[in-house]
Design a protein around this motif. Structure first.
Motif, PDB file in Angstrom:
ATOM      1  N   GLU A  31      15.240   4.568  -8.300  1.00 46.29           N
ATOM      2  CA  GLU A  31      16.121   4.369  -7.142  1.00 46.29           C
ATOM      3  C   GLU A  31      15.468   4.848  -5.850  1.00 46.29           C
ATOM      4  OE1 GLU A  31      20.630   4.526  -9.040  1.00 46.29           O
ATOM      5  OE2 GLU A  31      19.882   6.254  -7.921  1.00 46.29           O
ATOM      6  N   SER A  32      14.614   5.860  -5.943  1.00 43.92           N
ATOM      7  CA  SER A  32      13.975   6.380  -4.727  1.00 43.92           C
ATOM      8  C   SER A  32      13.097   5.332  -4.059  1.00 43.92           C
ATOM      9  CB  SER A  32      13.152   7.630  -5.055  1.00 43.92           C
ATOM     10  OG  SER A  32      11.968   7.312  -5.767  1.00 43.92           O
ATOM     11  N   LYS A  33      12.617   4.363  -4.833  1.00 39.36           N
ATOM     12  CA  LYS A  33      11.775   3.300  -4.283  1.00 39.36           C
ATOM     13  C   LYS A  33      12.576   2.311  -3.445  1.00 39.36           C
ATOM     14  CE  LYS A  33       8.280   3.298  -7.919  1.00 39.36           C
ATOM     15  NZ  LYS A  33       7.422   2.426  -8.733  1.00 39.36           N
ATOM     16  N   PHE A  34      13.888   2.464  -3.443  1.00 34.38           N
ATOM     17  CA  PHE A  34      14.761   1.558  -2.708  1.00 34.38           C
ATOM     18  C   PHE A  34      15.643   2.335  -1.727  1.00 34.38           C
ATOM     19  CE2 PHE A  34      13.571  -0.564  -6.585  1.00 34.38           C
ATOM     20  CZ  PHE A  34      13.337  -1.864  -6.190  1.00 34.38           C
ATOM     21  N   SER A  35      15.071   3.378  -1.132  1.00 37.42           N
ATOM     22  CA  SER A  35      15.850   4.239  -0.236  1.00 37.42           C
ATOM     23  C   SER A  35      15.098   4.522   1.052  1.00 37.42           C
ATOM     24  CB  SER A  35      16.188   5.560  -0.935  1.00 37.42           C
ATOM     25  OG  SER A  35      16.831   6.444  -0.040  1.00 37.42           O
ATOM     26  N   TYR A  36      15.577   3.964   2.157  1.00 36.25           N
ATOM     27  CA  TYR A  36      15.020   4.307   3.475  1.00 36.25           C
ATOM     28  C   TYR A  36      15.052   5.814   3.690  1.00 36.25           C
ATOM     29  CZ  TYR A  36      14.977  -0.450   5.463  1.00 36.25           C
ATOM     30  OH  TYR A  36      14.703  -1.763   5.739  1.00 36.25           O
ATOM     31  N   LYS A  37      16.209   6.395   3.412  1.00 36.24           N
ATOM     32  CA  LYS A  37      16.444   7.785   3.772  1.00 36.24           C
ATOM     33  C   LYS A  37      15.529   8.740   3.006  1.00 36.24           C
ATOM     34  CE  LYS A  37      20.995   8.754   4.132  1.00 36.24           C
ATOM     35  NZ  LYS A  37      21.387   9.040   5.510  1.00 36.24           N
TER      36      LYS A  37
ATOM     37  N   PHE B 223       0.831  -1.201   0.000  1.00 38.98           N
ATOM     38  CA  PHE B 223       0.000   0.000   0.000  1.00 38.98           C
ATOM     39  C   PHE B 223       0.869   1.257   0.000  1.00 38.98           C
ATOM     40  CE2 PHE B 223      -2.551  -3.415   1.944  1.00 38.98           C
ATOM     41  CZ  PHE B 223      -3.507  -3.513   0.944  1.00 38.98           C
ATOM     42  N   HIS B 224       2.170   1.057  -0.218  1.00 40.34           N
ATOM     43  CA  HIS B 224       3.122   2.121  -0.547  1.00 40.34           C
ATOM     44  C   HIS B 224       3.793   1.657  -1.838  1.00 40.34           C
ATOM     45  CE1 HIS B 224       2.799   3.850   3.527  1.00 40.34           C
ATOM     46  NE2 HIS B 224       2.787   2.593   3.930  1.00 40.34           N
ATOM     47  N   ALA B 225       3.999   2.561  -2.788  1.00 38.27           N
ATOM     48  CA  ALA B 225       4.481   2.170  -4.117  1.00 38.27           C
ATOM     49  C   ALA B 225       6.002   2.079  -4.177  1.00 38.27           C
ATOM     50  CB  ALA B 225       3.968   3.158  -5.154  1.00 38.27           C
ATOM     51  N   CYS B 226       6.580   1.299  -3.264  1.00 40.58           N
ATOM     52  CA  CYS B 226       8.042   1.174  -3.178  1.00 40.58           C
ATOM     53  C   CYS B 226       8.390  -0.212  -2.657  1.00 40.58           C
ATOM     54  CB  CYS B 226       8.604   2.255  -2.255  1.00 40.58           C
ATOM     55  SG  CYS B 226       7.896   2.255  -0.592  1.00 40.58           S
TER      56      CYS B 226
END
Length: 440
Positions: A319-325, A266-269
């Motif tokens: 890449e933003s879909k794979f970033s905690y920060k 339910f989050h697109a990441c």
């Protein structure tokens, strides 16, 4: 050792629709509806267009539809293209025992072959359930030793599941199905270094295509090892397996099901980010943050995720879909992480996002499971903390409401209702009707 190849091949060949319980059928419907929405929304993604163009150029037969543009190609080509499309947004379901995305490889296989063979939706639901149950169990056997060695279970375990799907639809007997699994054991591949690139969604298409190839070759008399998964120098031994077989992976096959532990996005990441995002969402409901006063954000997570979704300075929307920060910064500033358009190149360089991104610290915590996280926010005067565990069950009625809502947002109200009706009456609807709905 238990003969894994024979065990799952025999199961795939002999299981019937009435051997699946209502829970399995409910989650099958939810996963199919979820994937349809995600795949429809992914049709315009570059990876979808590129792979679709390739299979159209190669096509010499017109038996199955590429949903991104409506062209008909071979069923193997359609499975390759549609598999990549369905995983292009990384918004499809995830299974933490499987350690990957089971539907994104199994369902494109079912749709492509089901259309070629002119079957009912009921037929592909049976094949799909058999396939995802097998891939979930094989994924569980391979476990995190396989995943941490660098392999992507969506591609590897997914290839075995898609082979069961294809074998079931093609009517392979027990020996042929076992042979197809032995053959695909030398075809299954996919490495995690592709995460954050088009290579990751391509993995799902590879697995879907592999299953059709292996099953069709077996039906034609192609001979492979009947113990290809577990033999010496077989798939397990050469792919980071820790030489353990969890009892749940092989026991009660056909009477108890592991697939219903499926989780939806339910989050697109990346799903590795969802636990902390849920914890952060809960904090935002009861705290009125001033982002400018936040001094530090600490995210504690299982160490296994640090090689998956911990890109420090993402430069693209993918890449933003794979970033905690960065996703933490996005959420703190009120960006809707459920919307596909939130993940774009521009947000990676937005001043306030970059400043908040650099205040986020990601800390490994081995005491946490892969579905748990802890988030702490310090603003100078206080520190607030929250935890979340994705393994907590969601009531079925709530889950269905959430998935239908997601489907409507991705497909439109009318298409979502049309597909739901087909899935409610699978015995009277053809697979071609479902595919045409997605392609239009």
């Amino acid at each position: 050792m238990v003969s894994i190849t024979k065990l799952f091949g025999s199961y795939g060949a002999n299981c019937k629709l009435n051997s699946f319980n209502d829970e399995m059928k409910f989650f099958a419907k939810m996963s199919i509806l979820d994937w349809c929405g995600v795949a429809y929304a992914g049709k315009k993604e570059p990876v979808s267009k590129i792979v679709s163009e390739m299979v159209i150029e190669e096509s010499g037969v017109n038996k199955a539809t590429v949903i991104s543009n409506g062209h008909k190609v071979s069923s193997r080509g359609a499975a390759l293209a549609n598999g990549a499309t369905g995983h292009a947004l990384d918004y499809d379901d995830t299974h933490f025992l499987f350690v990957g995305h089971p539907t994104s490889s199994a369902l494109p296989t079912a749709l492509a072959l089901g259309e070629e063979l002119d079957t009912s939706i009921e037929d592909i639901i049976l094949a799909y359930m058999a396939g995802v149950e097998v891939s979930t169990r094989i994924g569980h056997i391979l476990g995190y030793s396989h995943y941490n060695a660098g392999f992507h279970q969506t591609a590897t375990s997914g290839s075995f599941g898609s082979t069961i799907v294809a074998s079931k639809l093609l009517g392979l007997n027990e020996d042929q199905t076992i042979n197809a699994l032995g053959l695909v054991s030398t075809r299954a591949s996919g490495i995690k270094s592709q995460f954050g690139t088009m290579g990751k969604p391509f993995h799902a298409g590879m697995a879907a295509s592999n299953g059709i190839e292996a099953a069709k070759l077996s039906k034609l008399g192609f001979v492979s090892r009947e113990d290809g998964i577990e033999c010496e120098q077989g798939f397990f031994q050469t792919h980071g397996w820790n030489k353990e077989i969890p009892s749940r992976a092989v026991e009660n096959l056909g009477t108890e099901f592991l697939f219903p532990e499926i989780k939806y996005k339910f989050h697109a990441c990346c799903h590795g980010l969802h636990s902390f995002l849920e914890a952060l969402d809960d904090l935002k409901k009861v705290n009125n943050f001033n982002p400018e006063s936040i001094e530090e954000v600490k995210i504690e997570t299982n160490p296994s995720w640090l090689k998956v979704c911990n890109i420090q300075t993402p430069k693209t929307g993918l890449e933003s879909k794979f970033s905690y920060k960065l996703t933490a910064a996005m959420s703190i500033y009120g960006t809707d992480t459920s919307k596909l358009e939130s993940y774009n190149d521009d947000i990676c360089f937005e001043d306030k996002m970059v400043k908040m991104r650099d205040k986020v610290k990601v800390v490994p915590n081995e005491k946490l499971t892969d579905m748990q996280s802890v988030i702490s926010i310090h603003d100078g005067s206080q520190e607030i903390k929250n935890t979340h565990d994705l393994s907590n069950k969601i009531e079925k009625n709530i889950l269905e409401t959430k998935i239908v809502g997601k489907s409507v947002s991705l497909l439109s109200q009318s298409k979502s209702e049309q597909i739901s009706k087909m899935l409610d009456e699978p015995e009277i609807n053809k697979v071609s009707s479902l595919v045409n709905c997605l392609a239009s």
